[in-house]
Write a protein that holds these residues in place. Structure first.
Motif, PDB file in Angstrom:
ATOM      1  N   LEU A 175       0.838  -1.203   0.000  1.00 34.03           N
ATOM      2  CA  LEU A 175       0.000   0.000   0.000  1.00 34.03           C
ATOM      3  C   LEU A 175       0.874   1.256   0.000  1.00 34.03           C
ATOM      4  N   ASN A 176       0.506   2.185  -0.841  1.00 36.53           N
ATOM      5  CA  ASN A 176       1.122   3.512  -0.884  1.00 36.53           C
ATOM      6  C   ASN A 176       1.041   4.123   0.526  1.00 36.53           C
ATOM      7  N   ALA A 177       2.203   4.484   1.090  1.00 27.63           N
ATOM      8  CA  ALA A 177       2.228   5.029   2.458  1.00 27.63           C
ATOM      9  C   ALA A 177       1.365   6.285   2.565  1.00 27.63           C
ATOM     10  N   GLU A 178       1.326   7.081   1.495  1.00 25.93           N
ATOM     11  CA  GLU A 178       0.509   8.309   1.529  1.00 25.93           C
ATOM     12  C   GLU A 178      -0.983   7.981   1.627  1.00 25.93           C
ATOM     13  N   VAL A 179      -1.358   6.829   1.066  1.00 29.41           N
ATOM     14  CA  VAL A 179      -2.767   6.426   1.158  1.00 29.41           C
ATOM     15  C   VAL A 179      -3.082   6.018   2.591  1.00 29.41           C
ATOM     16  N   PHE A 180      -2.199   5.238   3.184  1.00 34.67           N
ATOM     17  CA  PHE A 180      -2.404   4.811   4.581  1.00 34.67           C
ATOM     18  C   PHE A 180      -2.523   6.040   5.487  1.00 34.67           C
ATOM     19  N   ASP A 181      -1.580   6.962   5.346  1.00 33.26           N
ATOM     20  CA  ASP A 181      -1.600   8.167   6.192  1.00 33.26           C
ATOM     21  C   ASP A 181      -2.872   8.988   5.950  1.00 33.26           C
ATOM     22  N   SER A 182      -3.307   9.042   4.716  1.00 32.70           N
ATOM     23  CA  SER A 182      -4.517   9.813   4.390  1.00 32.70           C
ATOM     24  C   SER A 182      -5.746   9.191   5.049  1.00 32.70           C
ATOM     25  N   LEU A 183      -5.784   7.847   5.077  1.00 32.53           N
ATOM     26  CA  LEU A 183      -6.918   7.183   5.735  1.00 32.53           C
ATOM     27  C   LEU A 183      -6.936   7.499   7.231  1.00 32.53           C
ATOM     28  N   VAL A 184      -5.749   7.511   7.844  1.00 36.03           N
ATOM     29  CA  VAL A 184      -5.651   7.851   9.268  1.00 36.03           C
ATOM     30  C   VAL A 184      -6.169   9.279   9.492  1.00 36.03           C
ATOM     31  N   LEU A 185      -5.714  10.200   8.647  1.00 39.24           N
ATOM     32  CA  LEU A 185      -6.100  11.606   8.815  1.00 39.24           C
ATOM     33  C   LEU A 185      -7.602  11.802   8.578  1.00 39.24           C
ATOM     34  N   LEU A 186      -8.143  11.077   7.585  1.00 39.32           N
ATOM     35  CA  LEU A 186      -9.592  11.169   7.331  1.00 39.32           C
ATOM     36  C   LEU A 186     -10.381  10.760   8.566  1.00 39.32           C
ATOM     37  N   ALA A 187      -9.955   9.654   9.170  1.00 37.04           N
ATOM     38  CA  ALA A 187     -10.668   9.159  10.345  1.00 37.04           C
ATOM     39  C   ALA A 187     -10.411  10.048  11.552  1.00 37.04           C
ATOM     40  N   ALA A 188      -9.217  10.663  11.601  1.00 37.61           N
ATOM     41  CA  ALA A 188      -8.880  11.527  12.736  1.00 37.61           C
ATOM     42  C   ALA A 188      -9.676  12.840  12.651  1.00 37.61           C
ATOM     43  N   GLY A 189      -9.730  13.392  11.450  1.00 40.88           N
ATOM     44  CA  GLY A 189     -10.474  14.644  11.268  1.00 40.88           C
ATOM     45  C   GLY A 189      -9.697  15.889  11.665  1.00 40.88           C
ATOM     46  N   SER A 190      -8.607  15.712  12.416  1.00 37.84           N
ATOM     47  CA  SER A 190      -7.763  16.868  12.762  1.00 37.84           C
ATOM     48  C   SER A 190      -6.382  16.357  13.156  1.00 37.84           C
ATOM     49  N   TRP A 191      -5.455  17.314  13.414  1.00 35.79           N
ATOM     50  CA  TRP A 191      -4.069  16.940  13.702  1.00 35.79           C
ATOM     51  C   TRP A 191      -3.777  16.829  15.196  1.00 35.79           C
ATOM     52  N   SER A 192      -4.783  16.924  16.056  1.00 37.60           N
ATOM     53  CA  SER A 192      -4.492  16.813  17.494  1.00 37.60           C
ATOM     54  C   SER A 192      -4.025  15.386  17.775  1.00 37.60           C
ATOM     55  N   PRO A 193      -3.057  15.216  18.700  1.00 44.28           N
ATOM     56  CA  PRO A 193      -2.539  13.870  18.999  1.00 44.28           C
ATOM     57  C   PRO A 193      -3.658  12.894  19.336  1.00 44.28           C
ATOM     58  N   GLU A 194      -4.647  13.341  20.070  1.00 39.65           N
ATOM     59  CA  GLU A 194      -5.744  12.443  20.459  1.00 39.65           C
ATOM     60  C   GLU A 194      -6.537  11.994  19.225  1.00 39.65           C
ATOM     61  N   ALA A 195      -6.773  12.952  18.300  1.00 37.90           N
ATOM     62  CA  ALA A 195      -7.514  12.619  17.071  1.00 37.90           C
ATOM     63  C   ALA A 195      -6.704  11.646  16.221  1.00 37.90           C
ATOM     64  N   ILE A 196      -5.396  11.865  16.125  1.00 35.70           N
ATOM     65  CA  ILE A 196      -4.555  10.969  15.314  1.00 35.70           C
ATOM     66  C   ILE A 196      -4.567   9.555  15.910  1.00 35.70           C
ATOM     67  N   ARG A 197      -4.529   9.472  17.259  1.00 39.30           N
ATOM     68  CA  ARG A 197      -4.603   8.138  17.878  1.00 39.30           C
ATOM     69  C   ARG A 197      -5.910   7.443  17.474  1.00 39.30           C
ATOM     70  N   ARG A 198      -7.019   8.196  17.516  1.00 34.60           N
ATOM     71  CA  ARG A 198      -8.328   7.629  17.128  1.00 34.60           C
ATOM     72  C   ARG A 198      -8.300   7.188  15.658  1.00 34.60           C
ATOM     73  N   GLY A 199      -7.714   8.045  14.821  1.00 35.72           N
ATOM     74  CA  GLY A 199      -7.643   7.727  13.395  1.00 35.72           C
ATOM     75  C   GLY A 199      -6.814   6.475  13.146  1.00 35.72           C
ATOM     76  N   TRP A 200      -5.696   6.397  13.829  1.00 37.32           N
ATOM     77  CA  TRP A 200      -4.807   5.229  13.692  1.00 37.32           C
ATOM     78  C   TRP A 200      -5.553   3.955  14.102  1.00 37.32           C
ATOM     79  N   GLN A 201      -6.259   4.054  15.231  1.00 40.06           N
ATOM     80  CA  GLN A 201      -7.008   2.895  15.725  1.00 40.06           C
ATOM     81  C   GLN A 201      -8.113   2.511  14.734  1.00 40.06           C
ATOM     82  N   ALA A 202      -8.748   3.548  14.145  1.00 44.44           N
ATOM     83  CA  ALA A 202      -9.836   3.275  13.194  1.00 44.44           C
ATOM     84  C   ALA A 202      -9.307   2.511  11.975  1.00 44.44           C
TER      85      ALA A 202
END
Ligand code: FE2
Ligand code: FE2
Length: 405
Positions: free
Chosen positions: A340-367
């Motif tokens: 998988l394209n790393a940029e795609v993986f990161d984009s999916l995390v950011l989409l699920a996070a919705g923002s750049w706050s550490p807590e949101a990124i953790r949620r996105g990563w988990q999602a």
């Protein structure tokens, strides 16, 4: 040939053979056996000449080309030849139009409709797949009907006027990256059924029709994902070498069932979860619309792949071994690629996070982690349905490409 005593009469009135009169003559001759006679009468001035020429062309004999004059009318005696019967000697029915397709479709049936009477001597079609077990699923006719009834218009099914201006810029870049990735996968998903379709014997018309709608579905997906990517003015995101290498292995798969298995059961099956994920985390209505519409189509593609693969595996248990090898072969071929394209993986995390706050990124990563678990569970479920024991299904699911498709 000896003429028998039986004689029919057909009257053309003033109708010429050059204006459709031959239809009446042919219809009358069709009721006769070779050797029987037909008296053709009429008032057209060229009837005798035209009828003689027509009879020579169609293998009938004219007793007297000038005909007998009866007042203003002409009367010509025709003896029926046997060319018509000879033409259909050796003709065969290409199966049964209303019934199930034949176990084997003859190459010599060519493009004839299923159930047609096929005149001998035409060109063989040269179809690569001409055995029912290798292409069929009983659900194919119903899936085709559902597909035909579910075609949607990209111009009106999506509210393209819905604003994307409120989407934060970096989230928008993530959407564009995901759409860029989707388009390249959709292009592979279009080419494969189109290729299978071009080498399929048309006797299996429901499968041919279903593959045609599948290719049309993917054409729409390419369109709407491209259009969504361009809504904010572009440019598009990246295309990774590893992602393209993964898709290339699908394009290169020569076997119908293996291609259907790798693309539809494993790849598109995995995409069902991916599209649901993008839909659920869509930051705008257009992204939600295009993924909702695409996932409905994908469900049919997966349903055929699963049903067909299960159909073949049920009649040929050894085929599971071939399918297993195809997954292992693909895994080995892709070992040295990033998947998988790393940029795609990161984009999916950011989409699920919705923002750049550490807590949101953790949620996105988990999602995204949960998404991968759902993808794995779905693959194992489908593999088990096809006939793989649970432990083997788990192994094969783990070997599936990291590129998802
Ligand atoms: Fe698609
Ligand atoms: Fe698809």
């Amino acid at each position: 040939m000896p003429a028998t005593e039986h004689t029919d009469v057909t009257d053309l009135a003033d109708l010429g053979l050059d204006e459709g009169g031959h239809l009446l003559v042919a219809r009358a001759l069709a009721r006769l056996a070779p050797g029987e006679r037909l008296t053709v009468t009429g008032r057209h001035p060229a009837l005798g000449v035209h009828l003689a020429a027509w009879c020579r062309e169609h293998g009938h004999q004219v007793a007297d080309e000038r005909g007998a004059l009866v007042g203003p009318a002409v009367s010509v005696m025709v003896v029926k030849g046997d060319a018509g019967e000879r033409r259909w000697r050796g003709a065969v029915r290409a199966g049964d139009a209303a019934g199930a397709p034949e176990a084997r479709a003859e190459q010599t049936w060519g493009l004839a409709a299923r159930g047609a009477l096929v005149e001998a001597g035409g060109p063989p079609i040269g179809a690569q797949w001409s055995e029912r077990e290798h292409v069929w699923a009983d659900v194919a006719p119903r899936l085709y009907a559902a597909a035909a009834a579910s075609q949607w218009d990209p111009a009106t099914a999506v509210d393209w006027a819905a604003p994307v201006g409120a989407v934060p810029e970096e989230i928008e870049r993530a959407v564009v990256q995901v759409m860029t990735y989707l388009v390249e996968n959709e292009q592979a998903a279009l080419i494969i059924p189109a290729r299978l379709l071009s080498q399929l014997h048309p006797h299996y018309r429901e499968v041919m029709q279903l593959l045609a709608t599948q290719a049309a579905d993917e054409a729409r997906h390419v369109e709407v994902f491209t259009r969504r990517a361009l809504l904010s003015g572009g440019p598009l995101g990246t295309s990774s070498a590893g992602g393209r290498a993964s898709l290339q292995t699908l394009l290169a798969e020569p076997d119908f069932t293996t291609a259907s298995f790798l693309l539809s059961v494993l790849g598109e099956g995995t995409f069902l979860d991916l599209l649901h994920f993008i839909h659920d985390h869509a930051p705008d209505l257009v992204t939600a619309d295009v993924t909702r519409l695409a996932v409905r189509d994908e469900a049919r593609h997966v349903a055929f792949g699963v049903a067909h693969t299960a159909h073949l595996a049920a009649s040929d248990k050894a085929y599971l071994g071939a399918l297993r090898q195809s997954v292992e072969r693909r895994h080995s071929a892709l070992l040295d690629t990033a998947g998988l394209n790393a940029e795609v993986f990161d984009s999916l995390v950011l989409l699920a996070a919705g923002s750049w706050s550490p807590e949101a990124i953790r949620r996105g990563w988990q999602a995204v982690h949960d998404l991968q678990s759902r993808m794995d569970a779905g693959r194992r479920r489908r593999l088990a349905y096809i006939g793989f024991p649970d432990d083997e299904a788990a192994e094969l699911s783990a070997l599936h490409t990291r590129n998802f498709m």
